[in-house]
Design a protein around this motif. Structure first.
Motif, PDB file in Angstrom:
ATOM      1  N   ALA A  44       0.815  -1.220   0.000  1.00 54.82           N
ATOM      2  CA  ALA A  44       0.000   0.000   0.000  1.00 54.82           C
ATOM      3  C   ALA A  44       0.844   1.263   0.000  1.00 54.82           C
ATOM      4  O   ALA A  44       0.418   2.307  -0.495  1.00 54.82           O
ATOM      5  CB  ALA A  44      -0.936  -0.009   1.212  1.00 54.82           C
ATOM      6  N   TYR A  45       2.041   1.175   0.567  1.00 53.61           N
ATOM      7  CA  TYR A  45       2.886   2.370   0.667  1.00 53.61           C
ATOM      8  C   TYR A  45       4.061   2.337  -0.307  1.00 53.61           C
ATOM      9  O   TYR A  45       5.058   3.035  -0.104  1.00 53.61           O
ATOM     10  CB  TYR A  45       3.392   2.534   2.110  1.00 53.61           C
ATOM     11  CG  TYR A  45       2.281   2.887   3.072  1.00 53.61           C
ATOM     12  CD1 TYR A  45       1.867   4.213   3.227  1.00 53.61           C
ATOM     13  CD2 TYR A  45       1.638   1.903   3.807  1.00 53.61           C
ATOM     14  CE1 TYR A  45       0.842   4.543   4.099  1.00 53.61           C
ATOM     15  CE2 TYR A  45       0.600   2.220   4.675  1.00 53.61           C
ATOM     16  CZ  TYR A  45       0.212   3.540   4.818  1.00 53.61           C
ATOM     17  OH  TYR A  45      -0.810   3.871   5.679  1.00 53.61           O
ATOM     18  N   PHE A  46       3.938   1.504  -1.347  1.00 49.93           N
ATOM     19  CA  PHE A  46       5.004   1.486  -2.351  1.00 49.93           C
ATOM     20  C   PHE A  46       5.080   2.839  -3.052  1.00 49.93           C
ATOM     21  O   PHE A  46       6.157   3.354  -3.345  1.00 49.93           O
ATOM     22  CB  PHE A  46       4.750   0.380  -3.367  1.00 49.93           C
ATOM     23  CG  PHE A  46       5.903   0.151  -4.308  1.00 49.93           C
ATOM     24  CD1 PHE A  46       6.878  -0.776  -4.003  1.00 49.93           C
ATOM     25  CD2 PHE A  46       6.029   0.872  -5.484  1.00 49.93           C
ATOM     26  CE1 PHE A  46       7.959  -0.979  -4.857  1.00 49.93           C
ATOM     27  CE2 PHE A  46       7.092   0.681  -6.344  1.00 49.93           C
ATOM     28  CZ  PHE A  46       8.067  -0.244  -6.028  1.00 49.93           C
ATOM     29  N   ALA A  47       3.925   3.427  -3.318  1.00 53.07           N
ATOM     30  CA  ALA A  47       3.879   4.796  -3.849  1.00 53.07           C
ATOM     31  C   ALA A  47       3.802   5.769  -2.687  1.00 53.07           C
ATOM     32  O   ALA A  47       3.707   5.374  -1.524  1.00 53.07           O
ATOM     33  CB  ALA A  47       2.673   4.966  -4.770  1.00 53.07           C
ATOM     34  N   SER A  48       3.843   7.061  -2.989  1.00 47.80           N
ATOM     35  CA  SER A  48       3.774   8.086  -1.951  1.00 47.80           C
ATOM     36  C   SER A  48       2.941   9.262  -2.449  1.00 47.80           C
ATOM     37  O   SER A  48       2.571   9.332  -3.637  1.00 47.80           O
ATOM     38  CB  SER A  48       5.185   8.574  -1.585  1.00 47.80           C
ATOM     39  OG  SER A  48       5.756   9.269  -2.680  1.00 47.80           O
ATOM     40  N   LYS A  49       2.644  10.183  -1.546  1.00 49.90           N
ATOM     41  CA  LYS A  49       1.870  11.362  -1.922  1.00 49.90           C
ATOM     42  C   LYS A  49       2.561  12.181  -3.006  1.00 49.90           C
ATOM     43  O   LYS A  49       1.913  12.895  -3.770  1.00 49.90           O
ATOM     44  CB  LYS A  49       1.625  12.246  -0.695  1.00 49.90           C
ATOM     45  CG  LYS A  49       0.574  11.714   0.254  1.00 49.90           C
ATOM     46  CD  LYS A  49       0.288  12.720   1.367  1.00 49.90           C
ATOM     47  CE  LYS A  49      -0.813  12.213   2.281  1.00 49.90           C
ATOM     48  NZ  LYS A  49      -1.118  13.187   3.364  1.00 49.90           N
ATOM     49  N   GLN A  50       3.881  12.086  -3.067  1.00 51.08           N
ATOM     50  CA  GLN A  50       4.637  12.853  -4.049  1.00 51.08           C
ATOM     51  C   GLN A  50       4.452  12.333  -5.474  1.00 51.08           C
ATOM     52  O   GLN A  50       4.888  12.960  -6.435  1.00 51.08           O
ATOM     53  CB  GLN A  50       6.132  12.843  -3.689  1.00 51.08           C
ATOM     54  CG  GLN A  50       6.496  13.715  -2.511  1.00 51.08           C
ATOM     55  CD  GLN A  50       5.980  13.156  -1.197  1.00 51.08           C
ATOM     56  OE1 GLN A  50       5.999  11.952  -0.991  1.00 51.08           O
ATOM     57  NE2 GLN A  50       5.523  14.040  -0.305  1.00 51.08           N
ATOM     58  N   MET A  51       3.803  11.166  -5.615  1.00 47.03           N
ATOM     59  CA  MET A  51       3.584  10.588  -6.942  1.00 47.03           C
ATOM     60  C   MET A  51       2.118  10.625  -7.352  1.00 47.03           C
ATOM     61  O   MET A  51       1.781  10.265  -8.488  1.00 47.03           O
ATOM     62  CB  MET A  51       4.038   9.120  -6.963  1.00 47.03           C
ATOM     63  CG  MET A  51       5.446   8.883  -6.478  1.00 47.03           C
ATOM     64  SD  MET A  51       5.769   7.111  -6.386  1.00 47.03           S
ATOM     65  CE  MET A  51       7.254   7.116  -5.376  1.00 47.03           C
ATOM     66  N   LEU A  52       1.224  11.018  -6.441  1.00 46.75           N
ATOM     67  CA  LEU A  52      -0.211  10.919  -6.666  1.00 46.75           C
ATOM     68  C   LEU A  52      -0.886  12.269  -6.462  1.00 46.75           C
ATOM     69  O   LEU A  52      -0.307  13.175  -5.858  1.00 46.75           O
ATOM     70  CB  LEU A  52      -0.819   9.887  -5.706  1.00 46.75           C
ATOM     71  CG  LEU A  52      -0.174   8.492  -5.726  1.00 46.75           C
ATOM     72  CD1 LEU A  52      -0.670   7.665  -4.564  1.00 46.75           C
ATOM     73  CD2 LEU A  52      -0.455   7.789  -7.055  1.00 46.75           C
ATOM     74  N   VAL A  53      -2.115  12.386  -6.957  1.00 47.63           N
ATOM     75  CA  VAL A  53      -2.839  13.656  -6.842  1.00 47.63           C
ATOM     76  C   VAL A  53      -4.237  13.391  -6.301  1.00 47.63           C
ATOM     77  O   VAL A  53      -4.764  12.275  -6.376  1.00 47.63           O
ATOM     78  CB  VAL A  53      -2.940  14.381  -8.205  1.00 47.63           C
ATOM     79  CG1 VAL A  53      -1.566  14.727  -8.736  1.00 47.63           C
ATOM     80  CG2 VAL A  53      -3.716  13.532  -9.212  1.00 47.63           C
ATOM     81  N   ASP A  54      -4.828  14.432  -5.749  1.00 46.97           N
ATOM     82  CA  ASP A  54      -6.208  14.325  -5.287  1.00 46.97           C
ATOM     83  C   ASP A  54      -7.150  14.213  -6.485  1.00 46.97           C
ATOM     84  O   ASP A  54      -6.878  14.733  -7.580  1.00 46.97           O
ATOM     85  CB  ASP A  54      -6.584  15.532  -4.438  1.00 46.97           C
ATOM     86  CG  ASP A  54      -5.841  15.556  -3.116  1.00 46.97           C
ATOM     87  OD1 ASP A  54      -5.558  14.456  -2.598  1.00 46.97           O
ATOM     88  OD2 ASP A  54      -5.545  16.654  -2.613  1.00 46.97           O
ATOM     89  N   LYS A  55      -8.257  13.570  -6.230  1.00 50.76           N
ATOM     90  CA  LYS A  55      -9.250  13.323  -7.281  1.00 50.76           C
ATOM     91  C   LYS A  55      -9.653  14.600  -8.017  1.00 50.76           C
ATOM     92  O   LYS A  55      -9.780  14.614  -9.243  1.00 50.76           O
ATOM     93  CB  LYS A  55     -10.465  12.664  -6.636  1.00 50.76           C
ATOM     94  CG  LYS A  55     -11.697  12.547  -7.504  1.00 50.76           C
ATOM     95  CD  LYS A  55     -12.859  11.987  -6.688  1.00 50.76           C
ATOM     96  CE  LYS A  55     -14.152  12.041  -7.480  1.00 50.76           C
ATOM     97  NZ  LYS A  55     -15.293  11.537  -6.688  1.00 50.76           N
ATOM     98  N   GLU A  56      -9.832  15.699  -7.285  1.00 47.81           N
ATOM     99  CA  GLU A  56     -10.371  16.933  -7.856  1.00 47.81           C
ATOM    100  C   GLU A  56      -9.444  17.564  -8.890  1.00 47.81           C
ATOM    101  O   GLU A  56      -9.885  18.340  -9.745  1.00 47.81           O
ATOM    102  CB  GLU A  56     -10.669  17.943  -6.749  1.00 47.81           C
ATOM    103  CG  GLU A  56     -11.798  17.525  -5.796  1.00 47.81           C
ATOM    104  CD  GLU A  56     -11.340  16.483  -4.782  1.00 47.81           C
ATOM    105  OE1 GLU A  56     -10.112  16.251  -4.691  1.00 47.81           O
ATOM    106  OE2 GLU A  56     -12.207  15.886  -4.120  1.00 47.81           O
TER     107      GLU A  56
END
Length: 681
Positions: free
Chosen positions: A589-601
């Motif tokens: 679950a934590y292989f990715a991080s917030k720095q690679m993903l964006v909020d839905k909006e």
């Protein structure tokens, strides 16, 4: 609701305080009639005689100066005889006060404050955030009826409810404070600010700021608050007797470490004992047992700026040693400057500071797929209540990590024409030293990626120490190494903390490690090494994963959807019924991080932030799938036309309208989107 009652007519200390104390000590030999005492005040032209002297007597009793029968309090006598300084006196008297004067719960405001500040320090907040205001005392702390109510959640609530404005350092009050409450808390805050435990903030009277250098004092008070007897609040007579006794409150929790029959062998011994007890230094070959019941280096460090409180307790059990220590600090007050300069070591303790049989160290490896939350589990579960700044040492193994990196090595140091050599310890030796110096505190050594380096070579002869005692042997403690070794570097660095040829891991040193099952073949851990460790597999917990519903930039695909889809494809069977990829290659679950993903909006917005995050996602997640998971057969997951170079070209050089087709020309099968706009739901 409690009110932290204290007589509101005046501050605890003013310019006439010492004149009053002199009169009480010299002219009130024992209990005395109130009218007679007032006449004495008038004859000596004390300022209090001009106002309402009866009200003044009530205030003196309420502050702990006099009993109900006008007997002078013990602490005031000690203050007059210079056995207590003014800061000592303030802490001694204010620590005794109940939460309210009548029918108070068994808690004390001073210890509430200590617990609050202790948690704030443990939370590693910015120092600018560690304070309490009048507003917060009334809104949150007045409500507390038991110490268990003081939690991380409460402190988090206090911190997060503060409002700031740009040109003010502290928040405005948002609740109505009565004049009595303001005066009441002013007496508390102003008195405590006169001690070195708190910052003297004159211009911010409604703010109490703890001295960050004194956090061990707040820790000690926090740990021992429940050990103090209840303040009697059923009648004033009992209450004032409690205030005026030197045997109540702090004296109950200060450890008794001096031998009652010890005699001073040499005048120089007193300096050595003081420096040992307050954490300045040890003296090699000095027989501390002549004076002390047990080893307790630095046991009184929390009281370094108010040492007379401790020495008063020592004097009760051994008047000779106590008097000599008092004389020493009266003549040699430079220890305060040594403390300010950081010469006194940072110490922690519990109420007894003897070796605790409850501290049994162990060796444990947490293993699992990449990103399953191994480090998160150690940080937020295993070490949840641990002082991470003081009790935890960390390192990460890698390909070229060596035994000298782990244990330490000797480095040359050039000073002009002179070359000297000094021992520079590694993380293992640093943790070992802390554990030996503080036997009542569990110390943790955390090794990340233990199988990314050659663990057997890195541990070297320390390998033998991993065998722990599971029962008492020759007086040694459960959890100690069963087989000590000789290690010249460690013996040299630790000095008299260890006996020559007897280096061992003590019972209060726990070693934790993480291991990616995906990397288990990089440096395999042999059976002899693994059997010395407990092992626990960490299963990826998607339910608690805070990033699971965040999106891959420019797509309607959530991180959880992507990872679980890829994981399922990895372990699916081929036409022959064989699993295509080992389950150890799955992504947690934590292989990715917030720095690679964006909020839905904002997932479809063509902005620099989304571009940057997509590039990080490709460089980490896609790169792992291509160059690690499918390195022998890319067709398992990727389109047959894809090469390493055009992954980047295809995914980084996106078009604004790419949307859900972002992976269409990269992955073998398109991923079904799982995110829709709110208007479509």
């Amino acid at each position: 609701m409690n009110d932290w009652y204290i007589d509101r007519s005046k501050n605890f200390y003013d310019n006439n305080f010492d004149d009053l104390i002199n009169v009480l000590i010299n002219k009130v030999s024992n209990e005395i009639n109130s009218n007679e005492l007032i006449e004495i005040f008038k004859r000596d032209h004390l300022e209090i005689a001009k106002g309402n002297p009866n009200a003044a007597l009530t205030r003196f009793r309420d502050h702990g100066l006099l009993t109900n029968t006008n007997k002078v309090g013990d602490s005031i006598i000690d203050y007059a005889n210079r056995k207590l300084s003014l800061p000592d006196l303030i802490i001694d008297l204010f620590s005794k006060r109940p939460a309210k004067k009548k029918d108070s719960p068994n808690i004390k405001p001073f210890f509430i404050l200590c617990k609050v500040f202790d948690i704030m320090f443990d939370m590693n907040l910015d120092l600018d955030d560690i304070f309490i205001t009048f507003d917060e005392c009334i809104k949150y702390l007045y409500l507390i009826d038991d110490y268990d109510s003081i939690s991380f959640d409460l402190i988090d609530k206090i911190i997060n409810s503060r409002d700031y404005i740009l040109d003010q350092k502290y928040p405005f009050s948002h609740i109505s404070i009565t004049p009595n409450q303001e005066t009441n808390l002013s007496i508390w805050f102003n008195a405590l600010k006169m001690t070195p435990l708190f910052m003297p903030v004159d211009t911010q009277r409604n703010v109490l700021i703890p001295n960050s250098k004194q956090k061990e004092f707040f820790k000690f008070m926090s740990v021992n608050a429940d050990e103090i007897s209840e303040t009697p609040t059923n009648n004033n007579s009992s209450l004032y007797e409690y205030y005026c006794s030197r045997d109540t409150c702090l004296k109950e929790i200060i450890p008794n470490v001096i031998r009652s029959k010890a005699k001073i062998i040499n005048d120089k011994d007193i300096k050595i004992i003081f420096e040992y007890l307050f954490g300045y230094k040890r003296v090699a070959n000095f027989n501390y047992r002549n004076y002390l019941k047990y080893e307790c280096f630095g046991i009184f460090f929390p009281f370094i700026t108010i040492p007379r409180i401790v020495i008063r307790k020592i004097s009760d059990s051994n008047h000779t040693v106590g008097s000599a220590l008092l004389t020493f600090i009266q003549k040699n007050n430079n220890y305060i400057q040594l403390y300010e300069d950081g010469m006194f070591e940072y110490k922690t303790m519990n109420s007894k500071n003897v070796v605790s049989s409850n501290l049994i160290g162990y060796n444990k490896i947490y293993y699992g797929i990449p990103g399953c939350g191994k480090s998160y589990h150690i940080e937020h579960n295993v070490l949840k209540l641990v002082d991470k700044e003081h009790d935890v040492f960390r390192t990460t193994f890698y390909l070229d990590y060596s035994n000298s990196d782990f244990i330490g090595q000797i480095y040359p140091k050039v000073d002009g024409d002179k070359v000297t050599y000094e021992n520079v310890p590694g993380p293992f030796t640093k943790a070992l030293k802390r554990a030996f110096k503080e036997p009542n505190r569990m110390i943790y050594l955390v090794i990340e990626e233990i199988n990314r380096g050659n663990a057997a070579a890195i541990f070297g002869d320390i390998f033998q120490l991993l065998d722990r005692l599971d029962g008492n042997h020759d007086g040694r403690v459960v959890g100690d190494s069963e087989y000590p070794i000789s290690n010249e570097f460690i013996e040299s660095y630790l000095g008299n903390l260890v006996t020559k040829g007897q280096v061992y891991i003590p019972h209060n040193l726990t070693i934790l490690a993480t291991m990616n099952t995906s990397d288990q073949n990089v440096f395999p851990l042999d059976t002899a090494f693994k059997r010395r460790w407990d092992r626990e597999r960490i299963i990826s917990n998607w339910d608690d994963c805070v990033i699971k519903d965040m999106c891959i930039p420019f797509t309607d695909i959530s991180w959880r959807n992507f990872a679980e889809t890829m994981n399922d494809r990895m372990v699916s069977a081929n036409d022959d019924g064989e699993v295509i990829v080992s389950e150890d290659k799955k992504m947690g679950a934590y292989f990715a991080s917030k720095q690679m993903l964006v909020d839905k909006e904002v997932r479809h917005k063509v902005i620099d932030e989304n571009k940057t995050k997509l590039k990080k996602f490709v460089s980490n997640v896609i790169d792992y799938l291509y160059n690690d998971v499918t390195k022998f057969d890319h067709s398992i997951l990727f389109d047959e036309k894809v090469t390493y170079n055009n992954i980047y070209e295809t995914m980084i050089n996106y078009q604004a309208d790419t949307g859900n087709n972002l992976f269409l020309h990269v992955l073998k099968d398109q991923i079904e989107p799982d995110i829709t706009d709110d208007m479509d739901e």
